[in-house]
Scaffold this active site. Structure first.
Site, PDB file in Angstrom:
ATOM      1  N   ASP A   1       6.528  -1.907  41.949  1.00 44.26           N
ATOM      2  CA  ASP A   1       7.225  -0.674  42.555  1.00 44.26           C
ATOM      3  C   ASP A   1       7.389   0.498  41.578  1.00 44.26           C
ATOM      4  O   ASP A   1       7.744   0.616  40.370  1.00 44.26           O
ATOM      5  CB  ASP A   1       8.826  -1.183  42.712  1.00 44.26           C
ATOM      6  CG  ASP A   1       9.475  -0.117  43.727  1.00 44.26           C
ATOM      7  OD1 ASP A   1       9.192   1.101  43.608  1.00 44.26           O
ATOM      8  OD2 ASP A   1      10.422  -0.757  44.313  1.00 44.26           O
TER       9      ASP A   1
ATOM     10  N   SER B   1       8.096   3.199  47.051  1.00 44.68           N
ATOM     11  CA  SER B   1       8.800   2.016  47.805  1.00 44.68           C
ATOM     12  C   SER B   1       9.089   1.852  48.944  1.00 44.68           C
ATOM     13  O   SER B   1       8.289   2.384  49.862  1.00 44.68           O
ATOM     14  CB  SER B   1      10.296   1.563  46.664  1.00 44.68           C
ATOM     15  OG  SER B   1      10.587   0.086  46.856  1.00 44.68           O
TER      16      SER B   1
END
Length: 355
Positions: free
Chosen positions: A194, A56
């Site tokens: 993510d 991320s």
């Protein structure tokens, strides 16, 4: 404090996920880069690590530090530019129109944000480089809901297979696609979200990737050969008593509280702490001895992460939050000054990685 028995042959920088809290590792990297530049004024972090890993926001940092400037040998971004990105462009990424707020009912019926603003920022910062153009080995973590299963973006795979060579911008969008915040990113038949859903702290994934090497020098590697710098994005997790938790049903576990939905907080915190424990035991622990009281202080595994005074949302880019994150980073840097000195010495004495 170099590893006993010789130098560290393979050095890893691993950065956690955490949205706007990526400012914390960016500030620590700025401090580290400043220290390294006292010895060599033109020092950049790609001069000191073989593998950059991130999930991320950590993936964005890894991409930024390894993206080439105009296809040359220098990176587009140093740590100072990363800090500027979080401070100055974070609010730009996390903006919503009133129309989107209404259409998604504040994020309950659709992602809170579209990808347009993030794409524009990443295009400015990363340019047109592709994954194979990274200046060092790269491991960026995502999860493919179509497979389903973990999806790792790797430079060596992109070099070996041109069909697996997306742009760095697309990789950045994919690893940032936190469920409920951003929509999934489609790459060929994959639907990437993510990687924090299973590896918010990618340290063990990075260690495994290093140990899997068979042909590319330096290889083969054993844990004794590694040095890992693992950076967290700040931690604040609410505590709940048995009395509270025992009464929760589905709604209780997913209902947002100060730190977020308890189910997600338990999963993220548990995974991150476990990775921290495993990395320390794998790289720092001496078999037969009692484990250290404090983990992550070298000689082969270093972990830096401050506690935060209050919960901080991934998308809270307000001025007050930026100031709080900056203060937390400064406090950590002051508290761990001796560790930073020792780590800087190790990095300065090791050879520069081959491109």
């Amino acid at each position: 404090m170099a590893a006993e028995g010789g130098s560290t042959r393979f050095r890893i920088l691993s950065i956690d996920g955490g949205g706007i809290r990526g400012l914390i590792p960016a500030l620590l990297l700025q401090e580290l880069e400043t220290r390294l530049r006292k010895q060599r004024p033109d020092a950049v972090l790609v001069d000191y690590f073989h593998l950059f890993a991130g999930t991320s926001t950590g993936g964005l940092i890894a991409l930024g530090l390894t993206a080439p400037e105009n296809s040359g040998p220098q990176p587009r971004m140093d740590a100072e530019r990363l800090v500027d990105l979080y401070r100055n462009r974070g609010p730009e990424i996390f903006q919503r129109t009133l129309t989107r707020k209404l259409r998604t009912l504040g994020g309950w019926t659709g992602p809170k944000y579209d990808l347009d603003a993030l794409r524009a920022v990443l295009t400015d910062e990363l340019g047109s480089a592709q994954l194979a153009n990274a200046l060092r080995e790269l491991l960026v973590v995502g999860y493919d809901t179509a497979a389903p299963g973990p999806h790792f973006f790797k430079r060596w795979q992109a070099l070996a297979a041109p069909e697996e060579n997306p742009s760095m911008v697309e990789v950045g969008l994919a690893t940032s696609a936190a469920p409920t915040y951003f929509p999934a990113v489609g790459l060929d038949d994959a639907a990437i979200v993510d990687g924090g859903v299973f590896a918010a702290n990618p340290t063990i994934a990075a260690v495994a990737e290093a140990l899997k090497r068979t042909t590319e020098p330096p290889a083969p590697l054993v844990p004794h050969d590694l040095l890992v710098l693992s950076l967290g994005t700040g931690r604040h997790v609410d505590r709940y008593s048995e009395r509270e938790v025992s009464g929760w049903g589905k709604l209780g576990w997913i209902w947002p509280r100060a730190s977020g939905p308890p189910l997600l907080e338990v999963m993220f915190d548990g995974q991150s702490r476990s990775a921290h424990h495993w990395a320390h035991m794998l790289l720092n622990h001496v078999p037969g001895q009692e484990p250290d009281e404090e983990f992550g202080h070298g000689p082969r595994y270093w972990r830096f992460e401050p506690d935060l005074p209050r919960p901080t949302g991934l998308d809270d880019a307000s001025e007050a939050t930026i100031d709080e994150l900056s203060a937390a980073a400064r406090g950590m840097i002051e508290e761990r000054a001796a560790d930073l000195d020792a780590l800087t010495t190790v990095l300065e004495t090791e050879g520069r990685p081959a491109a």
